[in-house]
Design a protein around this motif. Structure first.
Motif, PDB file in Angstrom:
ATOM      1  N   VAL A 118      -2.372 -10.389   1.604  1.00  0.00           N
ATOM      2  CA  VAL A 118      -3.110 -11.594   1.226  1.00  0.00           C
ATOM      3  C   VAL A 118      -2.114 -12.638   0.731  1.00  0.00           C
ATOM      4  N   VAL A 119      -2.221 -13.839   1.300  1.00  0.00           N
ATOM      5  CA  VAL A 119      -1.376 -14.975   0.925  1.00  0.00           C
ATOM      6  C   VAL A 119      -2.307 -16.073   0.426  1.00  0.00           C
ATOM      7  N   THR A 120      -2.055 -16.621  -0.767  1.00  0.00           N
ATOM      8  CA  THR A 120      -3.024 -17.554  -1.344  1.00  0.00           C
ATOM      9  C   THR A 120      -2.354 -18.594  -2.231  1.00  0.00           C
ATOM     10  N   ARG A 121      -3.036 -19.736  -2.371  1.00  0.00           N
ATOM     11  CA  ARG A 121      -2.565 -20.815  -3.251  1.00  0.00           C
ATOM     12  C   ARG A 121      -3.790 -21.525  -3.823  1.00  0.00           C
ATOM     13  N   THR A 122      -3.702 -21.925  -5.067  1.00  0.00           N
ATOM     14  CA  THR A 122      -4.882 -22.471  -5.755  1.00  0.00           C
ATOM     15  C   THR A 122      -5.003 -23.984  -5.713  1.00  0.00           C
ATOM     16  N   SER A 123      -3.953 -24.705  -5.356  1.00  0.00           N
ATOM     17  CA  SER A 123      -4.057 -26.167  -5.353  1.00  0.00           C
ATOM     18  C   SER A 123      -3.114 -26.748  -4.322  1.00  0.00           C
ATOM     19  N   ALA A 124      -3.265 -28.048  -4.097  1.00  0.00           N
ATOM     20  CA  ALA A 124      -2.460 -28.727  -3.096  1.00  0.00           C
ATOM     21  C   ALA A 124      -1.050 -28.980  -3.615  1.00  0.00           C
ATOM     22  N   GLY A 125      -0.201 -29.384  -2.662  1.00  0.00           N
ATOM     23  CA  GLY A 125       1.165 -29.742  -3.041  1.00  0.00           C
ATOM     24  C   GLY A 125       2.106 -28.547  -3.011  1.00  0.00           C
ATOM     25  N   ARG A 126       3.101 -28.587  -3.885  1.00  0.00           N
ATOM     26  CA  ARG A 126       4.135 -27.563  -3.882  1.00  0.00           C
ATOM     27  C   ARG A 126       3.833 -26.397  -4.824  1.00  0.00           C
ATOM     28  N   ARG A 127       2.586 -26.246  -5.190  1.00  0.00           N
ATOM     29  CA  ARG A 127       2.181 -25.133  -6.041  1.00  0.00           C
ATOM     30  C   ARG A 127       2.623 -23.814  -5.394  1.00  0.00           C
ATOM     31  N   VAL A 128       3.082 -22.869  -6.208  1.00  0.00           N
ATOM     32  CA  VAL A 128       3.621 -21.624  -5.690  1.00  0.00           C
ATOM     33  C   VAL A 128       2.568 -20.852  -4.904  1.00  0.00           C
ATOM     34  N   ILE A 129       3.000 -20.239  -3.816  1.00  0.00           N
ATOM     35  CA  ILE A 129       2.130 -19.400  -2.983  1.00  0.00           C
ATOM     36  C   ILE A 129       2.319 -17.951  -3.418  1.00  0.00           C
ATOM     37  N   GLN A 130       1.188 -17.253  -3.675  1.00  0.00           N
ATOM     38  CA  GLN A 130       1.235 -15.860  -4.122  1.00  0.00           C
ATOM     39  C   GLN A 130       0.952 -14.934  -2.941  1.00  0.00           C
ATOM     40  N   THR A 131       1.642 -13.802  -2.910  1.00  0.00           N
ATOM     41  CA  THR A 131       1.484 -12.839  -1.823  1.00  0.00           C
ATOM     42  C   THR A 131       1.459 -11.420  -2.384  1.00  0.00           C
ATOM     43  N   ARG A 132       0.499 -10.625  -1.955  1.00  0.00           N
ATOM     44  CA  ARG A 132       0.422  -9.228  -2.336  1.00  0.00           C
ATOM     45  C   ARG A 132      -0.021  -8.399  -1.132  1.00  0.00           C
ATOM     46  N   GLN A 133       0.325  -7.106  -1.158  1.00  0.00           N
ATOM     47  CA  GLN A 133       0.081  -6.247  -0.001  1.00  0.00           C
ATOM     48  C   GLN A 133      -0.368  -4.849  -0.424  1.00  0.00           C
ATOM     49  N   LEU A 134      -1.325  -4.314   0.321  1.00  0.00           N
ATOM     50  CA  LEU A 134      -1.737  -2.913   0.223  1.00  0.00           C
ATOM     51  C   LEU A 134      -1.339  -2.226   1.527  1.00  0.00           C
ATOM     52  N   ASP A 135      -0.494  -1.217   1.437  1.00  0.00           N
ATOM     53  CA  ASP A 135      -0.011  -0.498   2.620  1.00  0.00           C
ATOM     54  C   ASP A 135      -0.362   0.974   2.448  1.00  0.00           C
ATOM     55  N   LEU A 136      -1.231   1.493   3.286  1.00  0.00           N
ATOM     56  CA  LEU A 136      -1.670   2.878   3.144  1.00  0.00           C
ATOM     57  C   LEU A 136      -0.543   3.875   3.373  1.00  0.00           C
ATOM     58  N   ASP A 137       0.423   3.526   4.184  1.00  0.00           N
ATOM     59  CA  ASP A 137       1.562   4.426   4.385  1.00  0.00           C
ATOM     60  C   ASP A 137       2.362   4.560   3.094  1.00  0.00           C
ATOM     61  N   LEU A 138       2.523   3.454   2.385  1.00  0.00           N
ATOM     62  CA  LEU A 138       3.240   3.490   1.107  1.00  0.00           C
ATOM     63  C   LEU A 138       2.444   4.260   0.060  1.00  0.00           C
ATOM     64  N   ILE A 139       1.132   4.032   0.031  1.00  0.00           N
ATOM     65  CA  ILE A 139       0.283   4.756  -0.917  1.00  0.00           C
ATOM     66  C   ILE A 139       0.313   6.248  -0.630  1.00  0.00           C
ATOM     67  N   ALA A 140       0.297   6.623   0.660  1.00  0.00           N
ATOM     68  CA  ALA A 140       0.347   8.030   1.027  1.00  0.00           C
ATOM     69  C   ALA A 140       1.683   8.659   0.640  1.00  0.00           C
ATOM     70  N   GLU A 141       2.752   7.889   0.760  1.00  0.00           N
ATOM     71  CA  GLU A 141       4.080   8.419   0.443  1.00  0.00           C
ATOM     72  C   GLU A 141       4.210   8.743  -1.042  1.00  0.00           C
ATOM     73  N   PHE A 142       3.718   7.881  -1.914  1.00  0.00           N
ATOM     74  CA  PHE A 142       3.871   8.080  -3.361  1.00  0.00           C
ATOM     75  C   PHE A 142       2.598   8.602  -4.032  1.00  0.00           C
ATOM     76  N   ASP A 143       1.484   8.645  -3.269  1.00  0.00           N
ATOM     77  CA  ASP A 143       0.185   9.044  -3.815  1.00  0.00           C
ATOM     78  C   ASP A 143      -0.107   8.306  -5.121  1.00  0.00           C
ATOM     79  N   ASP A 144       0.028   6.989  -5.048  1.00  0.00           N
ATOM     80  CA  ASP A 144      -0.175   6.158  -6.225  1.00  0.00           C
ATOM     81  C   ASP A 144      -0.823   4.847  -5.792  1.00  0.00           C
ATOM     82  N   TRP A 145      -1.514   4.204  -6.746  1.00  0.00           N
ATOM     83  CA  TRP A 145      -2.235   2.975  -6.458  1.00  0.00           C
ATOM     84  C   TRP A 145      -1.254   1.801  -6.509  1.00  0.00           C
ATOM     85  N   LEU A 146      -0.551   1.591  -5.416  1.00  0.00           N
ATOM     86  CA  LEU A 146       0.528   0.611  -5.395  1.00  0.00           C
ATOM     87  C   LEU A 146       0.100  -0.678  -4.710  1.00  0.00           C
TER      88      LEU A 146
END
Length: 417
Positions: free
Chosen positions: A102-130
């Motif tokens: 998910v890539v998101t921004r709350t306002s116009a202009g040069r406001r910072v863009i936030q990015t986060r990811q859920l990867d099931l392969d990574l979760i399976a590797e560590f068995d943790d809510w990452l």
């Protein structure tokens, strides 16, 4: 005890979504975020195939984004919000692929863009809510560019193991399947969100595109057709526990083939499931179509009643009464409401049956043009019968019709009696 992240996330993939309904669940989020435009891009590239769903809504802060990535996110849903359980973003996305970004921004202009990811392969590797912040690769950069200079959100699905076959993923069959899914998704969204697309509900007409194609709302009730009959709406009050609300029933008889404005429009209005299976109740929650087809155990589907369609509309305050599921694809009509609507449903089906039989009888006489007066007479006859039903005087109407058939059979025939 904290559940196993690897096992539980894998189980939640089978909560009941198909490709089209999964995309629709994310469009719900866009509408809640007050977006006026949603763009869906479905790209075939073998194992690297992906889906982008972008909107121009208000976006999310970092804290909001992190919370949105939580299974069972901690947020309150207000009246009219299309969300319900705090699971849709995750369960809908991961039902189709193993990686959600998910890539998101709350306002116009040069406001910072936030990015986060859920990867099931990574979760399976560590068995943790990452939840991680992914690297700035080509796909993430494309998503950032989709935001342009304004607020909004882009959801990316990758590693589409439920969509792209494991064997010969770059072959012709896989490509054709992707093209079919694209067409089905467009038809599904045009139906489910037709009231938002037309501007009947929401802040104004919503624009949805699928691979650049702007969707045209598909109105199940063909209200643009002059020959469509609409009966008087009925409103019912429902109580469930501490909650109470109203349910609105609207009933329609669609025109027969010969009464439609064109053959092409008749074919279009048959719907994705075609005429027989598209008959029945269309159930709306806060203006969004959640279930359609069939008569909710009030009666069975019948070839003779295929022109009958009706809407049941309720708001989110009756969610528990209708027992809406996580995928927002199925509801259970409360037993008390089913009893209330039984008579109105049987009435509309009776009218549809009459129209179907008259249309069928006219097929054997196609070489003889039907006069405008005769067509108008059938419309008048059906309208009179509908009015008698609404007034609770159908018994008296049948007696009048029987007497008219004796005294003036020609008039009775013109009126379809």
């Amino acid at each position: 005890m904290t559940p196993s992240a690897a096992r539980l996330t894998d189980s939640l993939r089978d909560i009941g979504y198909d490709f089209s309904s999964a995309i629709a669940d994310l469009v719900d989020n866009s509408i809640t975020a007050e977006a006026t435009e949603v763009n869906v891009v479905i790209e075939f590239d073998g194992e690297a195939s992906r889906v982008f769903i972008s909107d121009n809504g208000r976006g999310m802060t970092l804290n909001g984004l992190t919370e949105a990535m939580r299974f069972g996110s901690r947020r309150r849903y207000g009246s009219g919000d299309l969300g319900r359980y705090g699971l849709g973003l995750k369960t809908a996305s991961l039902s189709q692929g193993r990686c959600l970004t998910v890539v998101t921004r709350t306002s116009a202009g040069r406001r910072v863009i936030q990015t986060r990811q859920l990867d099931l392969d990574l979760i399976a590797e560590f068995d943790d809510w990452l939840i991680i912040e992914p690297a700035r690769n080509e796909i993430v950069e494309r998503a950032r560019n989709l935001l342009e200079d304004g607020p909004g959100t882009v959801v990316i699905w990758e590693n589409l193991d439920r969509v792209v076959p494991m064997k010969n993923s770059a072959g012709g069959w896989a490509r054709r399947r992707f093209e079919t899914l694209q067409q089905k998704a467009a038809e599904h969204l045009a139906m489910v969100f037709h009231k938002f697309l037309s501007g009947e509900v929401g802040q104004g007409p919503l624009v949805i595109t699928v691979n650049g194609q702007k969707l045209i709302p598909w109105d199940p009730f063909a209200r643009a057709e002059k020959a469509t009959q609409e009966l008087v709406e009925q409103v019912f009050e429902i109580e469930h526990g501490d909650a109470s609300g109203v349910v609105t029933l609207r009933r329609y008889v669609l025109p027969g083939r010969d009464q439609f404005s064109s053959q092409a429009e008749f074919d279009r209005m048959s719907g994705p499931l075609k005429w027989n299976r598209q008959q029945g109740l269309y159930i709306y929650r806060a203006g969004r179509l959640v279930q359609w087809g069939g008569w909710a155990a009030v009666r069975s589907i019948d070839e003779h009643t295929k022109l009958a369609r009706a809407s049941l509309e309720f708001d989110t305050d009756l969610d528990e009464a209708f027992n809406i599921n996580v995928a927002k694809m199925r509801v259970t009509v409360p037993s008390e409401l089913r009893q209330m609507i039984e008579r109105p449903i049987n009435e509309i089906c009776s009218l549809a049956d009459d129209l179907y039989r008259k249309s069928s009888n006219s097929k054997g006489d196609r070489d003889r043009p039907v006069s405008d007066n005769f067509s108008a007479g059938l419309d008048v006859g059906l309208a009179l019968k509908a009015a008698a039903m609404d007034a609770g005087e159908i018994g008296a109407f049948k007696k009048i019709a029987a007497e008219l058939r004796k005294s003036d059979p020609k008039i009775a025939k013109v009126l379809g009696l």
